[in-house]
Design a protein around this motif. Structure first.
Motif, PDB file in Angstrom:
ATOM      1  N   MET A   1       0.847  -1.174   0.000  1.00 10.79           N
ATOM      2  CA  MET A   1       0.000   0.000   0.000  1.00 10.79           C
ATOM      3  C   MET A   1       0.895   1.241   0.000  1.00 10.79           C
ATOM      4  SD  MET A   1      -3.077   1.063   2.617  1.00 10.79           S
ATOM      5  CE  MET A   1      -3.928  -0.446   2.278  1.00 10.79           C
ATOM      6  N   PRO A   2       0.742   2.112  -0.997  1.00 13.26           N
ATOM      7  CA  PRO A   2       1.566   3.315  -1.055  1.00 13.26           C
ATOM      8  C   PRO A   2       1.303   4.271   0.111  1.00 13.26           C
ATOM      9  CG  PRO A   2       0.509   2.897  -3.181  1.00 13.26           C
ATOM     10  CD  PRO A   2      -0.104   1.961  -2.181  1.00 13.26           C
ATOM     11  N   VAL A   3       2.387   4.829   0.609  1.00 12.21           N
ATOM     12  CA  VAL A   3       2.338   5.848   1.656  1.00 12.21           C
ATOM     13  C   VAL A   3       3.195   7.001   1.163  1.00 12.21           C
ATOM     14  CG1 VAL A   3       2.963   6.398   4.041  1.00 12.21           C
ATOM     15  CG2 VAL A   3       2.094   4.121   3.482  1.00 12.21           C
ATOM     16  N   TRP A   4       2.706   8.220   1.308  1.00 13.10           N
ATOM     17  CA  TRP A   4       3.495   9.357   0.908  1.00 13.10           C
ATOM     18  C   TRP A   4       3.224  10.550   1.807  1.00 13.10           C
ATOM     19  CZ3 TRP A   4      -0.544   7.285  -1.633  1.00 13.10           C
ATOM     20  CH2 TRP A   4      -1.602   8.104  -2.006  1.00 13.10           C
ATOM     21  N   ARG A   5       4.052  11.565   1.624  1.00  9.01           N
ATOM     22  CA  ARG A   5       3.966  12.767   2.446  1.00  9.01           C
ATOM     23  C   ARG A   5       3.672  13.964   1.567  1.00  9.01           C
ATOM     24  NH1 ARG A   5       9.377  13.573   3.401  1.00  9.01           N
ATOM     25  NH2 ARG A   5       9.630  12.204   1.654  1.00  9.01           N
ATOM     26  N   ARG A   6       2.997  14.936   2.161  1.00  2.00           N
ATOM     27  CA  ARG A   6       2.806  16.225   1.507  1.00  2.00           C
ATOM     28  C   ARG A   6       3.108  17.305   2.519  1.00  2.00           C
ATOM     29  NH1 ARG A   6      -2.599  17.097  -1.527  1.00  2.00           N
ATOM     30  NH2 ARG A   6      -1.496  18.979  -2.169  1.00  2.00           N
ATOM     31  N   TYR A   7       3.674  18.396   2.029  1.00  4.75           N
ATOM     32  CA  TYR A   7       4.005  19.533   2.884  1.00  4.75           C
ATOM     33  C   TYR A   7       3.387  20.788   2.301  1.00  4.75           C
ATOM     34  CZ  TYR A   7       7.558  16.336   4.620  1.00  4.75           C
ATOM     35  OH  TYR A   7       8.200  15.255   5.154  1.00  4.75           O
ATOM     36  N   LEU A   8       2.851  21.606   3.189  1.00  5.29           N
ATOM     37  CA  LEU A   8       2.325  22.910   2.819  1.00  5.29           C
ATOM     38  C   LEU A   8       3.000  23.946   3.715  1.00  5.29           C
ATOM     39  CD1 LEU A   8      -1.478  21.983   2.864  1.00  5.29           C
ATOM     40  CD2 LEU A   8       0.036  21.979   0.870  1.00  5.29           C
ATOM     41  N   VAL A   9       3.309  25.085   3.149  1.00  3.84           N
ATOM     42  CA  VAL A   9       3.938  26.166   3.905  1.00  3.84           C
ATOM     43  C   VAL A   9       3.038  27.389   3.772  1.00  3.84           C
ATOM     44  CG1 VAL A   9       5.944  27.688   4.042  1.00  3.84           C
ATOM     45  CG2 VAL A   9       6.252  25.279   3.497  1.00  3.84           C
ATOM     46  N   LYS A  10       2.875  28.095   4.896  1.00  3.69           N
ATOM     47  CA  LYS A  10       2.097  29.335   4.852  1.00  3.69           C
ATOM     48  C   LYS A  10       2.995  30.430   4.305  1.00  3.69           C
ATOM     49  CE  LYS A  10       0.144  31.747   8.491  1.00  3.69           C
ATOM     50  NZ  LYS A  10      -0.755  31.847   9.637  1.00  3.69           N
ATOM     51  N   ASP A  11       2.594  31.016   3.177  1.00  4.10           N
ATOM     52  CA  ASP A  11       3.424  32.066   2.575  1.00  4.10           C
ATOM     53  C   ASP A  11       3.134  33.420   3.228  1.00  4.10           C
ATOM     54  OD1 ASP A  11       1.102  33.110   1.389  1.00  4.10           O
ATOM     55  OD2 ASP A  11       1.676  32.559  -0.650  1.00  4.10           O
ATOM     56  N   SER A  12       3.817  34.449   2.766  1.00  3.05           N
ATOM     57  CA  SER A  12       3.712  35.769   3.398  1.00  3.05           C
ATOM     58  C   SER A  12       2.306  36.364   3.308  1.00  3.05           C
ATOM     59  CB  SER A  12       4.734  36.724   2.788  1.00  3.05           C
ATOM     60  OG  SER A  12       4.525  36.817   1.393  1.00  3.05           O
ATOM     61  N   SER A  13       1.512  35.903   2.344  1.00  6.11           N
ATOM     62  CA  SER A  13       0.139  36.409   2.222  1.00  6.11           C
ATOM     63  C   SER A  13      -0.834  35.611   3.093  1.00  6.11           C
ATOM     64  CB  SER A  13      -0.324  36.347   0.762  1.00  6.11           C
ATOM     65  OG  SER A  13      -0.545  34.998   0.374  1.00  6.11           O
ATOM     66  N   GLY A  14      -0.333  34.527   3.717  1.00  2.00           N
ATOM     67  CA  GLY A  14      -1.193  33.696   4.560  1.00  2.00           C
ATOM     68  C   GLY A  14      -1.759  32.489   3.847  1.00  2.00           C
ATOM     69  N   ARG A  15      -1.494  32.363   2.550  1.00  6.43           N
ATOM     70  CA  ARG A  15      -1.968  31.199   1.788  1.00  6.43           C
ATOM     71  C   ARG A  15      -1.080  29.995   2.041  1.00  6.43           C
ATOM     72  NH1 ARG A  15      -1.885  31.136  -3.888  1.00  6.43           N
ATOM     73  NH2 ARG A  15       0.228  31.849  -3.522  1.00  6.43           N
ATOM     74  N   LEU A  16      -1.658  28.817   1.930  1.00  4.82           N
ATOM     75  CA  LEU A  16      -0.873  27.590   2.034  1.00  4.82           C
ATOM     76  C   LEU A  16      -0.417  27.190   0.644  1.00  4.82           C
ATOM     77  CD1 LEU A  16      -3.078  25.633   4.580  1.00  4.82           C
ATOM     78  CD2 LEU A  16      -0.817  26.616   4.972  1.00  4.82           C
ATOM     79  N   VAL A  17       0.888  27.040   0.487  1.00  2.00           N
ATOM     80  CA  VAL A  17       1.452  26.650  -0.800  1.00  2.00           C
ATOM     81  C   VAL A  17       2.193  25.322  -0.636  1.00  2.00           C
ATOM     82  CG1 VAL A  17       1.625  29.009  -1.678  1.00  2.00           C
ATOM     83  CG2 VAL A  17       3.541  28.022  -0.432  1.00  2.00           C
ATOM     84  N   GLU A  18       2.179  24.549  -1.681  1.00  2.23           N
ATOM     85  CA  GLU A  18       2.832  23.238  -1.675  1.00  2.23           C
ATOM     86  C   GLU A  18       4.345  23.396  -1.577  1.00  2.23           C
ATOM     87  OE1 GLU A  18       2.157  19.053  -1.935  1.00  2.23           O
ATOM     88  OE2 GLU A  18       0.602  20.529  -2.370  1.00  2.23           O
ATOM     89  N   LEU A  19       4.943  22.596  -0.734  1.00  2.00           N
ATOM     90  CA  LEU A  19       6.406  22.467  -0.677  1.00  2.00           C
ATOM     91  C   LEU A  19       6.687  21.035  -1.101  1.00  2.00           C
ATOM     92  CD1 LEU A  19       9.292  23.311   0.041  1.00  2.00           C
ATOM     93  CD2 LEU A  19       8.783  22.732   2.418  1.00  2.00           C
ATOM     94  N   PRO A  20       7.182  20.835  -2.317  1.00  3.15           N
ATOM     95  CA  PRO A  20       7.408  19.464  -2.782  1.00  3.15           C
ATOM     96  C   PRO A  20       8.277  18.673  -1.802  1.00  3.15           C
ATOM     97  CG  PRO A  20       7.681  21.021  -4.584  1.00  3.15           C
ATOM     98  CD  PRO A  20       7.562  21.833  -3.317  1.00  3.15           C
ATOM     99  N   SER A  21       7.877  17.434  -1.541  1.00  2.00           N
ATOM    100  CA  SER A  21       8.582  16.628  -0.539  1.00  2.00           C
ATOM    101  C   SER A  21      10.047  16.422  -0.912  1.00  2.00           C
ATOM    102  CB  SER A  21       7.883  15.295  -0.302  1.00  2.00           C
ATOM    103  OG  SER A  21       7.792  14.548  -1.485  1.00  2.00           O
ATOM    104  N   ARG A  22      10.355  16.313  -2.176  1.00  6.62           N
ATOM    105  CA  ARG A  22      11.766  16.153  -2.579  1.00  6.62           C
ATOM    106  C   ARG A  22      12.569  17.402  -2.254  1.00  6.62           C
ATOM    107  NH1 ARG A  22      10.944  12.565  -7.812  1.00  6.62           N
ATOM    108  NH2 ARG A  22      11.060  10.580  -6.729  1.00  6.62           N
ATOM    109  N   GLN A  23      11.967  18.565  -2.467  1.00  4.22           N
ATOM    110  CA  GLN A  23      12.655  19.819  -2.156  1.00  4.22           C
ATOM    111  C   GLN A  23      12.881  19.918  -0.645  1.00  4.22           C
ATOM    112  OE1 GLN A  23      10.514  23.332  -3.417  1.00  4.22           O
ATOM    113  NE2 GLN A  23      12.347  24.585  -3.367  1.00  4.22           N
ATOM    114  N   TYR A  24      11.863  19.559   0.134  1.00  8.31           N
ATOM    115  CA  TYR A  24      11.998  19.559   1.591  1.00  8.31           C
ATOM    116  C   TYR A  24      13.091  18.579   2.022  1.00  8.31           C
ATOM    117  CZ  TYR A  24      11.053  18.447   6.451  1.00  8.31           C
ATOM    118  OH  TYR A  24      11.192  18.206   7.785  1.00  8.31           O
ATOM    119  N   ASP A  25      13.061  17.362   1.470  1.00  5.41           N
ATOM    120  CA  ASP A  25      14.047  16.342   1.834  1.00  5.41           C
ATOM    121  C   ASP A  25      15.475  16.812   1.558  1.00  5.41           C
ATOM    122  OD1 ASP A  25      12.041  14.637   2.653  1.00  5.41           O
ATOM    123  OD2 ASP A  25      12.051  13.449   0.806  1.00  5.41           O
TER     124      ASP A  25
END
Length: 152
Positions: A1-25
């Motif tokens: 069964m696949p398991v994966w991660r997702r990351y979101l970062v709150k940007d300066s405007s307050g919006r949640l934007v995707e932070l690719p897991s590879r970039q985070y890693d």
């Protein structure tokens, strides 16, 4: 069964934007910085998703934390080590109570005080307590139809 991660970062405007897991890693393991986050503390939503091949994934865990980056844009290793140390210290009193099972144990009382101090420090420096609207926004972005993909 696949398991994966997702990351979101709150940007300066307050919006949640995707932070690719590879970039985070890469920023976490010291192989590639994220210059936009250099020297900053960001509010991070991390999620674990589980799904069957071809099925709709399920968000199984969501955490709201503060993540610190060093001046170069790498995840700050010293801050991460401090967070882990505080997490371990924060549960030391529970381990003592389980092992000793005696009310009034002076060792346990001292551990409780240290654990309380560690929990306070952990919450102050690493916990992001999002508003209900922020939680709803994060869950909306994380829902399967918003682009969740398993890692390969």
């Amino acid at each position: 069964m696949p398991v994966w991660r997702r990351y979101l970062v709150k940007d300066s405007s307050g919006r949640l934007v995707e932070l690719p897991s590879r970039q985070y890693d890469r920023a976490d393991d010291g192989t590639a910085p994220i210059p936009d986050y250099a020297g900053r503390c960001v509010e991070l939503v991390s999620a674990v998703l589980v799904g069957k091949q071809g099925g709709t994934p399920t968000v199984t865990e969501v955490a709201f934390t503060k993540l610190y980056f060093d001046q170069s844009g790498y995840v700050d290793a010293a801050k991460r080590e401090r967070m882990i140390r505080l997490m371990l210290e924060s549960c030391a009193d529970r381990r003592c109570r389980k092992a000793v099972k005696r009310p009034g144990c002076t060792n346990c009382t001292a551990l409780e005080e240290r654990a309380d101090a560690a929990r306070s420090e952990l919450m102050r420096d690493f916990e992001w307590a999002p508003a209900p609207a922020e939680v709803s926004a994060a869950l909306f972005v994380l829902k399967p139809s918003s682009g969740a993909r398993p890692l390969h």
